[in-house]
Design a protein around this motif. Structure first.
Motif, PDB file in Angstrom:
ATOM      1  N   PRO A   1      -2.725   2.004  -7.023  1.00 48.78           N
ATOM      2  CA  PRO A   1      -2.758   1.311  -5.618  1.00 48.78           C
ATOM      3  C   PRO A   1      -4.004   1.255  -5.255  1.00 48.78           C
ATOM      4  CG  PRO A   1      -2.358   3.791  -5.556  1.00 48.78           C
ATOM      5  CD  PRO A   1      -2.440   3.375  -7.122  1.00 48.78           C
ATOM      6  N   LEU A   2      -4.241   0.012  -4.343  1.00 54.39           N
ATOM      7  CA  LEU A   2      -5.549  -0.197  -3.878  1.00 54.39           C
ATOM      8  C   LEU A   2      -5.955   0.497  -2.494  1.00 54.39           C
ATOM      9  CD1 LEU A   2      -5.771  -4.230  -4.831  1.00 54.39           C
ATOM     10  CD2 LEU A   2      -6.242  -2.335  -6.271  1.00 54.39           C
ATOM     11  N   ALA A   3      -6.999   1.082  -2.337  1.00 51.32           N
ATOM     12  CA  ALA A   3      -7.392   1.552  -1.112  1.00 51.32           C
ATOM     13  C   ALA A   3      -7.708   0.435  -0.254  1.00 51.32           C
ATOM     14  CB  ALA A   3      -8.556   2.540  -1.429  1.00 51.32           C
TER      15      ALA A   3
ATOM     16  N   ARG B   1       0.858  -0.887  -0.021  1.00 49.80           N
ATOM     17  CA  ARG B   1       0.182   0.166   0.124  1.00 49.80           C
ATOM     18  C   ARG B   1       0.831   1.305  -0.014  1.00 49.80           C
ATOM     19  NH1 ARG B   1      -4.978  -1.806   0.077  1.00 49.80           N
ATOM     20  NH2 ARG B   1      -5.527  -3.793   1.433  1.00 49.80           N
ATOM     21  N   THR B   2       0.681   2.317  -0.739  1.00 49.61           N
ATOM     22  CA  THR B   2       1.299   3.598  -0.825  1.00 49.61           C
ATOM     23  C   THR B   2       0.474   4.631  -0.663  1.00 49.61           C
ATOM     24  OG1 THR B   2       1.096   3.540  -3.387  1.00 49.61           O
ATOM     25  CG2 THR B   2       3.085   2.468  -2.599  1.00 49.61           C
ATOM     26  N   GLU B   3       0.885   5.637   0.082  1.00 50.76           N
ATOM     27  CA  GLU B   3       0.081   7.040   0.155  1.00 50.76           C
ATOM     28  C   GLU B   3      -0.157   7.678  -0.791  1.00 50.76           C
ATOM     29  OE1 GLU B   3      -1.726   7.554   2.951  1.00 50.76           O
ATOM     30  OE2 GLU B   3      -1.088   5.802   3.992  1.00 50.76           O
ATOM     31  N   GLN B   4      -0.932   8.195  -1.444  1.00 48.35           N
ATOM     32  CA  GLN B   4      -1.501   9.089  -2.581  1.00 48.35           C
ATOM     33  C   GLN B   4      -1.649  10.495  -2.299  1.00 48.35           C
ATOM     34  OE1 GLN B   4      -0.626   7.687  -5.931  1.00 48.35           O
ATOM     35  NE2 GLN B   4       0.315   6.174  -4.717  1.00 48.35           N
TER      36      GLN B   4
ATOM     37  N   VAL C   1     -11.671   4.872  -8.940  1.00 47.43           N
ATOM     38  CA  VAL C   1     -10.413   5.619  -7.977  1.00 47.43           C
ATOM     39  C   VAL C   1     -11.045   6.525  -7.168  1.00 47.43           C
ATOM     40  CG1 VAL C   1      -8.734   4.812  -9.095  1.00 47.43           C
ATOM     41  CG2 VAL C   1      -9.375   6.960  -9.637  1.00 47.43           C
TER      42      VAL C   1
ATOM     43  N   GLN D   1      -6.159   6.190  -5.819  1.00 50.84           N
ATOM     44  CA  GLN D   1      -6.432   4.807  -5.126  1.00 50.84           C
ATOM     45  C   GLN D   1      -7.630   4.294  -5.501  1.00 50.84           C
ATOM     46  OE1 GLN D   1      -6.134   5.946  -1.029  1.00 50.84           O
ATOM     47  NE2 GLN D   1      -3.974   5.010  -0.924  1.00 50.84           N
TER      48      GLN D   1
ATOM     49  N   SER E   1      -7.396  10.579  -4.448  1.00 47.77           N
ATOM     50  CA  SER E   1      -6.076  10.389  -4.481  1.00 47.77           C
ATOM     51  C   SER E   1      -5.403   9.219  -5.419  1.00 47.77           C
ATOM     52  CB  SER E   1      -5.781   9.916  -3.175  1.00 47.77           C
ATOM     53  OG  SER E   1      -6.031  10.945  -2.093  1.00 47.77           O
TER      54      SER E   1
END
Length: 289
Positions: free
Chosen positions: A184-186, A76-79, A243, A248, A246
């Motif tokens: 990226p997935l939330a 998981r990555t912050e966006q 999405v 995600q 952000s």
């Protein structure tokens, strides 16, 4: 929501009731046509050279990994929040045109069905709908292919996970070492949050719309979780990413539900509401690590 495209037949039928009041024009986007034709020619070469995975083999993978966890590990990555313009290019580089190839019964050309998908891992792991890899039509498909916005064609080599109840499929494509741009997935989807959708409705390639998640519900057939969204999509957008602001993934485009006033299945009344349905990311998360 798969669009089966047969370029041999360009005839359009317009009802007399609408012809008098609505101007209908065939203004197909040239770049979209060029994109699909170029992809079709490349797919034709791959099929002719037997450099693809036969559709029947993909069916075997689909049955073998039915309702299985794909085993794909995601980080998981912050966006950060994106503007609409930033969002378009964020989605475009990860959204794919998904096409099953088949030989036309009226000409010698290979054609491609039209659906959507997106990358979730840089090593060639993508997501689309189950109904995209399990079509109900009568065509005999050769293989399944994914095309990115630059026109690169990737052969789908394996079905890592397939869920009919959740209308999800996780696929592996051959990238020949190229790293793809993954979305990226939330962790979860939130009612009321702003969302963006990208897909290829009616061959309008890389078409982005905006809306909100309007509710969570369960479908009538299996009682599986779904979300309703207000962003527009149509045939050919199946499997496209939904999405948050952000970038995600919070859902996967799945289906539409039409609601009519004062009518039934044979004699429908006025169309009152067209509900856009997506599979929530909370369900997709169950099939990855």
């Amino acid at each position: 929501m798969i669009l089966v495209v047969n370029s041999c037949n360009s005839t359009k039928k317009v009802s007399e009731a609408h012809h008098a009041s609505i101007e209908i024009s065939d203004d197909e986007s040239e770049n979209s046509t060029e994109f699909v034709n170029a992809a079709r020619l490349e797919v034709d070469k791959l099929v002719a050279a037997n450099e693809h995975t036969p559709f029947e083999k993909l069916k075997e993978y689909r049955d073998k990994n039915f309702e299985a966890n794909s085993g794909v590990e995601l980080t998981r990555t912050e966006q950060t929040k994106k503007t609409g313009n930033q969002m378009y290019y964020h989605l475009q580089k990860s959204t794919l045109y998904i096409g099953s190839s088949y030989l036309c019964d009226r000409c010698p050309n290979v054609h491609l069905s039209a659906a959507s998908g997106f990358v979730i891992h840089e090593d060639g792991v993508i997501v689309t709908n189950y109904h995209v890899i399990a079509p109900k039509d009568k065509f005999e498909y050769d293989g399944l292919f994914a095309i990115d916005h630059e026109g690169n064609v990737y052969v789908v080599t394996e079905v890592l996970s397939a869920s009919k109840s959740n209308d999800l499929a996780i696929l592996k494509v051959e990238t020949k070492g190229k790293k793809l741009n993954a979305l990226p997935l939330a962790e979860n989807e939130l009612i009321g949050e702003d969302i963006y959708v990208m897909g290829h409705p009616f061959k309008n390639t890389f078409f982005m719309t905006k809306g909100i998640i309007s509710r969570k519900h369960v479908n009538s057939k299996g009682g599986n979780p779904r979300i309703s969204i207000t962003a527009e999509f149509g045939l050919g957008a199946s499997g496209g990413p939904v999405v948050n602001d952000s970038g995600q993934v919070v859902g996967v485009v799945s289906a539409t539900r039409a609601h009519y006033y004062g009518g039934n299945s044979k004699h429908k009344g006025d169309l009152q509401l067209l509900v856009k349905v997506a599979v929530p990311v909370s369900q997709l998360n169950k099939y990855v690590q």
